[in-house]
Design a protein around this motif. Structure first.
Motif, PDB file in Angstrom:
ATOM      1  N   PHE A 294       5.392  13.088   0.109  1.00  0.00           N
ATOM      2  CA  PHE A 294       4.635  11.856  -0.161  1.00  0.00           C
ATOM      3  C   PHE A 294       3.640  12.036  -1.293  1.00  0.00           C
ATOM      4  O   PHE A 294       3.102  11.053  -1.822  1.00  0.00           O
ATOM      5  N   THR A 295       3.378  13.265  -1.697  1.00  0.00           N
ATOM      6  CA  THR A 295       2.413  13.514  -2.776  1.00  0.00           C
ATOM      7  C   THR A 295       3.003  13.317  -4.167  1.00  0.00           C
ATOM      8  O   THR A 295       2.259  13.332  -5.156  1.00  0.00           O
TER       9      THR A 295
ATOM     10  N   ASN B   5      15.582   0.511  -5.747  1.00  0.00           N
ATOM     11  CA  ASN B   5      14.310   1.100  -5.326  1.00  0.00           C
ATOM     12  C   ASN B   5      14.465   2.526  -4.807  1.00  0.00           C
ATOM     13  O   ASN B   5      14.079   2.836  -3.662  1.00  0.00           O
ATOM     14  N   PRO B   6      15.011   3.437  -5.602  1.00  0.00           N
ATOM     15  CA  PRO B   6      15.166   4.821  -5.149  1.00  0.00           C
ATOM     16  C   PRO B   6      13.813   5.472  -4.860  1.00  0.00           C
ATOM     17  O   PRO B   6      12.811   5.164  -5.494  1.00  0.00           O
ATOM     18  N   GLY B   7      13.813   6.348  -3.871  1.00  0.00           N
ATOM     19  CA  GLY B   7      12.585   7.028  -3.473  1.00  0.00           C
ATOM     20  C   GLY B   7      11.803   6.287  -2.417  1.00  0.00           C
ATOM     21  O   GLY B   7      10.797   6.798  -1.915  1.00  0.00           O
ATOM     22  N   VAL B   8      12.254   5.076  -2.077  1.00  0.00           N
ATOM     23  CA  VAL B   8      11.568   4.255  -1.080  1.00  0.00           C
ATOM     24  C   VAL B   8      12.405   4.212   0.195  1.00  0.00           C
ATOM     25  O   VAL B   8      13.624   4.027   0.148  1.00  0.00           O
TER      26      VAL B   8
ATOM     27  N   LEU C 208       0.805  -1.214   0.000  1.00  0.00           N
ATOM     28  CA  LEU C 208       0.000   0.000   0.000  1.00  0.00           C
ATOM     29  C   LEU C 208       0.840   1.267   0.000  1.00  0.00           C
ATOM     30  O   LEU C 208       0.321   2.360   0.203  1.00  0.00           O
ATOM     31  N   THR C 209       2.148   1.136  -0.231  1.00  0.00           N
ATOM     32  CA  THR C 209       3.038   2.276  -0.043  1.00  0.00           C
ATOM     33  C   THR C 209       3.768   2.716  -1.302  1.00  0.00           C
ATOM     34  O   THR C 209       4.541   3.664  -1.262  1.00  0.00           O
ATOM     35  N   GLY C 210       3.578   2.035  -2.415  1.00  0.00           N
ATOM     36  CA  GLY C 210       4.252   2.407  -3.653  1.00  0.00           C
ATOM     37  C   GLY C 210       5.660   1.869  -3.786  1.00  0.00           C
ATOM     38  O   GLY C 210       6.432   2.344  -4.614  1.00  0.00           O
ATOM     39  N   SER C 211       5.995   0.843  -3.024  1.00  0.00           N
ATOM     40  CA  SER C 211       7.366   0.326  -3.072  1.00  0.00           C
ATOM     41  C   SER C 211       7.573  -0.741  -4.141  1.00  0.00           C
ATOM     42  O   SER C 211       8.683  -1.249  -4.303  1.00  0.00           O
ATOM     43  N   ALA C 212       6.519  -1.094  -4.899  1.00  0.00           N
ATOM     44  CA  ALA C 212       6.659  -2.106  -5.951  1.00  0.00           C
ATOM     45  C   ALA C 212       6.575  -1.501  -7.343  1.00  0.00           C
ATOM     46  O   ALA C 212       6.381  -2.215  -8.325  1.00  0.00           O
TER      47      ALA C 212
ATOM     48  N   GLY D 268       7.881   2.689   2.225  1.00  0.00           N
ATOM     49  CA  GLY D 268       7.593   2.962   0.827  1.00  0.00           C
ATOM     50  C   GLY D 268       7.804   4.409   0.461  1.00  0.00           C
ATOM     51  O   GLY D 268       8.704   5.085   0.964  1.00  0.00           O
ATOM     52  N   ARG D 269       6.956   4.903  -0.427  1.00  0.00           N
ATOM     53  CA  ARG D 269       7.002   6.313  -0.818  1.00  0.00           C
ATOM     54  C   ARG D 269       6.148   7.171   0.109  1.00  0.00           C
ATOM     55  O   ARG D 269       6.385   8.377   0.232  1.00  0.00           O
ATOM     56  N   VAL D 270       5.170   6.545   0.764  1.00  0.00           N
ATOM     57  CA  VAL D 270       4.212   7.332   1.521  1.00  0.00           C
ATOM     58  C   VAL D 270       4.783   7.827   2.834  1.00  0.00           C
ATOM     59  O   VAL D 270       4.435   8.912   3.315  1.00  0.00           O
TER      60      VAL D 270
END
Length: 943
Positions: free
Chosen positions: A522-523, A512-515, A81-85, A479-481
């Motif tokens: 986070f936006t 995985n940059p940004g994670v 749910l965090t944008g890490s994939a 993740g990204r969030v």
């Protein structure tokens, strides 16, 4: 090292194809669209996708990407749910590495690859009496690789702990392309010295933890769960015991330190027995007060849903009392025997009865009832997508943790906060360890709601840290969030350690940059378009999609198809291979809590490009008398053309024509074709065809095409069963229900036939079906005719349709059956996808299990598609046979002698796939066999 992205992704893809082979790399528009999302609110289009199958594949991708500065994002199920994939470079999909390499029953461990689905892993472990303890709610579709990356936990963390507590060793590909065996070493182990010398990054981690032990001790979150930042705390704990526990470092690192190829995991014995209790409290604070007392009973799970959540998912739908302020799900496992379990259940009830409850405590011991109690909780997040067409559940503060005794205080604070914002919110989670999931419903395309999200993100996270001394992340990963808030949670000194660790393992910054480590808001990369759509991208549909089960690639999956079909740049020509890959099995529709029917979206797209060859065939079929005569000729000649040698010749000769039906279509000589009838069902039962002015039965039989044209006894069995239940059914004029016609894009032709059926079956009290697809289509006619003159007639017909198993289950007449059968047979049930989509699941099982002459067995994977799907066995024979392999294994494992089902296409497919390993029968034939045995028994008794 700065990231260098090639101007054209084709350059990356072509290079990777030379390294991995053409079938392992994709970069077409449809694939990139499918892989641009996971279950989070973000979207990033990758350069290319590598479908790795071996360690050498992983190594090749890493060695290629690192010197070029191309981001590498490891991905399993993409259910996080965090944008890490998702990522802007290479998606390294490990889904095809899904094996169980080794199981040690005595020592209770297993070596497992990262692409295996948790539910599949536990299904196989169950045969050994074992279980992998961590169980996120996405367990039906999440994979071990993602669980390792996020340090997943789930409802049963209370008993089994999180993933980090259940991993013995990992195989990790480092940025150098070298492989690290990350296990737990004694600090005086000579092998550790060699390891530290061989891998400087591991040595750096060793030094960081040893030299900053005091900082780690001061900064440790004082809660039972934490997945924020890197788990240097776990490594420090190990060093204090004289151990260098390397798996603790990598579990929860979200693919930012290396790529996993396998894990050695700890297992536990399956509980002897389990009970689930559902308790509705009238006051929220009473839940918080009861939890410490319930924890003394050693529960395996304690889950809470607040009043807002209960309102949002629908109280009446789930039988939730209107005055319940919170619902608690409690689960107890038997330690020794069932007596112990019942004793603890009584003590649990005694604790809860000290508080005002909104209803009687519901306690379930059997699996089916327990699953029913868990159903709302496990499908909660995507179910929220039904609440409002504009406001969607947004995960931006979704995984906070406080001390368990303060969870009610936290929930009350959150309720007040969102009430002040006038934002609907669902608050639920693992109350036993203080882990709350918070899902506000917002329209992020609305400026006001967007500002509420940003404010809530900062204020709630800060409050969790300052007022509750908690953690912003318990089990979902940063993740990204949450990446931008990691520094705030731990402070600059400890955050600097995280940065130094990341740079040691990933100096090029490609993993995985940004994670996890990022200062971006986070936006960034929010997918505003997708968040206005109906799909939660939760991937529950992928868990049941037969095509995804075979190809294990997101572009060949239900979720991927939704993204492709609804993309603003959709093109049939560019997406034909995926649009035509769907079986239209409707499994996605059955599984989706949000109510999305991806297969219908596929059919809508096919209707834009109807298949011409299929159209000619269906136009002939629409002339029943002419078509029947044609099939009778084929039936008389079948002894000639249905020979093995002739079939092979026909297969080869017709391939050029069949390719006009589909790219992979063929009349394979290996398909076990049904025998065509020289005297069709309507000929054999001509007396039941109603004549103008004559008296009619109250029941009509919609036999469909197969029962009429095939000489397989199915239609006769349905009629015979109805007669034994006191009904002599009519056979009104009828056309094909429309399922296969719509499958090839000819919706108007299908509707033309539907209008004939609406007229023919008007006035009958009950319309009985035997075919699964006919059952579903007749019930779905209202969707075709919505807003048209026929809508009322379609709705009336849909209400009167009953599958033969439903009719028998509801019939007051109980035909005699033999009390004892000398030829008692082991019977399993294959649940046809369309019958399941029509809502008929229990009745076939119930009526067969009640037969004395049947030893009914619930077959493994009974609810999985068999791959027949109408003419799919012709459209793509090779894929259909890969799909049916699950059924082959299920029959072998369960020792079934007869597989019963309700779909003619399934019967053809099962006979083709099983090749005599089990007999295949229609449910009506199983019933008829039992009734005939009862009749013979009565005659013998009478004589």
């Amino acid at each position: 090292m700065s990231l260098i992205l090639p101007e054209k992704s084709s350059a990356v893809a072509e290079d990777l194809r030379r390294l991995l082979g053409s079938s392992a790399v994709k970069d077409d528009a449809a694939t990139k669209t499918a892989y641009a999302v996971d279950a989070s609110m973000y979207r990033m289009i990758p350069q290319a996708v590598a479908l790795v199958e071996t360690e050498s594949h992983i190594e090749s991708v890493v060695r290629y990407a690192v010197p070029r500065g191309i981001p590498v994002t490891a991905r399993a199920a993409g259910t996080n749910l965090t944008g890490s994939a998702i990522g802007s470079g290479i998606i390294l999909d490990v889904s095809r590495m899904h094996g169980i390499l080794e199981i040690n029953r005595e020592e209770r461990w297993a070596r497992v690859q990262p692409g295996i689905v948790l539910a599949e892993l536990n299904k196989q472990l169950a045969r050994h009496g074992l279980l992998f303890g961590p169980d996120p709610s996405s367990g039906d579709m999440c994979k071990l690789g993602g669980m390792l990356a996020n340090n997943s936990a789930g409802p049963h963390t209370l008993r089994y702990g999180a993933v980090k507590d259940n991993v013995r060793a990992l195989r990790v590909c480092l940025q150098s392309g070298e492989w690290l065996d990350a296990r737990d070493y004694a600090v005086d182990d000579p092998a550790l010295s060699g390891l530290l010398a061989a891998h400087h990054a591991v040595g750096d981690a060793w030094s960081l933890v040893r030299s900053h032990a005091d900082l780690l001790a001061r900064s440790r979150p004082e809660v039972s769960k934490n997945s924020c930042g890197y788990n240097l705390f776990g490594v420090a704990d190990g060093l204090a015991r004289g151990r260098f526990d390397l798996p603790k470092l990598f579990v929860g690192s979200e693919g930012t330190l290396g790529v996993f190829s396998e894990a050695t995991i700890d297992l536990v014995d399956k509980p002897r027995a389990t009970l689930t209790a559902l308790i509705h409290f009238k006051r929220l604070e009473d839940v918080g007060d009861a939890v410490p007392k319930l924890l003394e009973l050693g529960p395996s799970a304690l889950e809470v849903m607040d009043a807002n959540t209960l309102d949002l998912i629908g109280r009446s739908k789930h039988g939730i009392p209107p005055d319940a302020a919170a619902t608690l799900l409690a689960e107890l496992d038997a330690r020794d025997d069932a007596a112990d379990l019942r004793d603890r259940a009584e003590r649990m009830a005694a604790v809860c009865h000290n508080y005002p409850l909104a209803s009687t405590i519901a306690i379930a011991y059997d699996q089916e009832r327990r699953d029913e109690l868990w159903k709302a909780r496990k499908a909660l997040y995507p179910t929220l997508y039904r609440f409002d067409p504009h406001k969607k559940p947004i995960n931006f503060v979704d995984d906070v943790v406080v001390r368990a005794e303060r969870i009610s205080e936290l929930i009350r604070y959150l309720e007040d906060f969102f009430h002040g914002q006038r934002v609907p919110v669902a608050i639920f989670g693992h109350i036993g360890n203080g882990n709350a999931h918070i899902v506000p419903l917002l329209n992020v395309n609305d400026g006001g709601d967007f500002e509420k999200m940003v404010r809530g993100y900062h204020e709630i996270h800060q409050t969790v840290l300052d007022r509750f001394n908690g953690s912003i992340c318990g089990e979902h990963g940063d993740g990204r969030v949450r990446a931008e808030f990691v520094r705030t949670m731990f402070g600059p000194e400890l955050y600097d350690l995280f940065v130094r660790l990341k740079r040691s393992f990933d100096p090029a910054g490609v993993f995985n940059p940004g994670v996890k480590i990022s200062d971006r808001p986070f936006t960034d990369h929010i997918d505003y378009t997708r968040l206005s759509k109906s799909c939660a991208t939760c991937a529950k549909c992928n868990a049941v999609c037969p095509v995804y089960d075979v190809f294990r690639s997101e572009d060949m999956s239900s979720r991927g198809w939704f993204e492709i079909l609804t993309d603003k740049n959709y093109s049939y020509d560019e997406s034909k291979r995926v649009v035509e890959a769907c079986l239209n099995c409707k499994s996605c529709r059955t599984a989706c809590p949000a109510g999305v029917d991806v297969s219908q979206l596929i059919l809508d797209r096919r209707a834009e490009r109807p298949n011409r060859l299929a159209g000619r065939i269906f136009a002939l079929q629409a002339q029943p008398e002419k078509f029947a005569r044609y099939l009778k000729i084929l039936a008389r000649l079948q002894p000639l053309w249905d020979r093995p040698i002739v079939r092979k010749i026909l297969d080869a000769a017709t391939r050029p024509i069949m390719r006009r039906l589909a790219d992979h279509a063929r009349l394979s000589a290996d398909v076990v074709l049904p025998k065509l009838a020289t005297r069709q069902l309507r000929d054999r039962h001509a007396d039941r065809i109603p004549k103008p002015g004559s008296a009619r039965s109250s029941v009509a039989y919609f036999h469909g095409c197969a029962a009429n044209y095939f000489d397989d006894g199915v239609g006769d069995a349905v009629i015979s069963v109805l007669r034994r239940h006191g009904v002599n059914p009519d056979l009104p004029p009828q056309r094909c229900s429309g399922t296969p016609i719509e499958t090839y894009g000819h919706r108007e032709l299908a509707k033309e036939g539907a209008r004939v059926n609406l007229q023919s079956f008007a006035g009958y009290e009950t319309v009985v079906t035997g075919c699964a697809s006919c059952t579903l289509m007749l019930k779905d006619y209202p969707k075709w005719f919505a807003g048209e003159a026929e809508q009322g007639a379609a709705e009336a017909l849909a209400r009167r349709v009953r599958h033969i198993s439903e009719f028998v289950a509801q019939s007051p007449v109980k035909p005699a059956v033999a009390a004892v059968s000398q030829d008692r047979r082991r019977v399993g049930y294959h649940s046809s996808c369309h019958l399941r989509a029509a809502g008929v699941t229990k009745e076939p099982r119930t009526v067969m299990a009640a037969l004395p002459g049947v030893d009914y067995v619930e077959m493994p994977d009974a609810d999985r598609c068999a791959g027949g799907a109408g003419t799919y066995v012709v459209k793509d024979f090779e894929t259909s046979q890969r799909i049916v392999e699950r059924k082959q294994r299920a029959v072998e494992q369960s020792g079934i002698e007869v597989v019963a089902t309700s779909c003619p296409a399934c019967m053809i497919q099962l006979r083709t796939g099983l090749r005599g390993a089990a007999e295949v029968k229609h449910v009506a034939q199983v019933l008829e066999d039992a009734y005939e045995a009862g009749e013979r028994s009565s005659q013998r008794s009478g004589s």
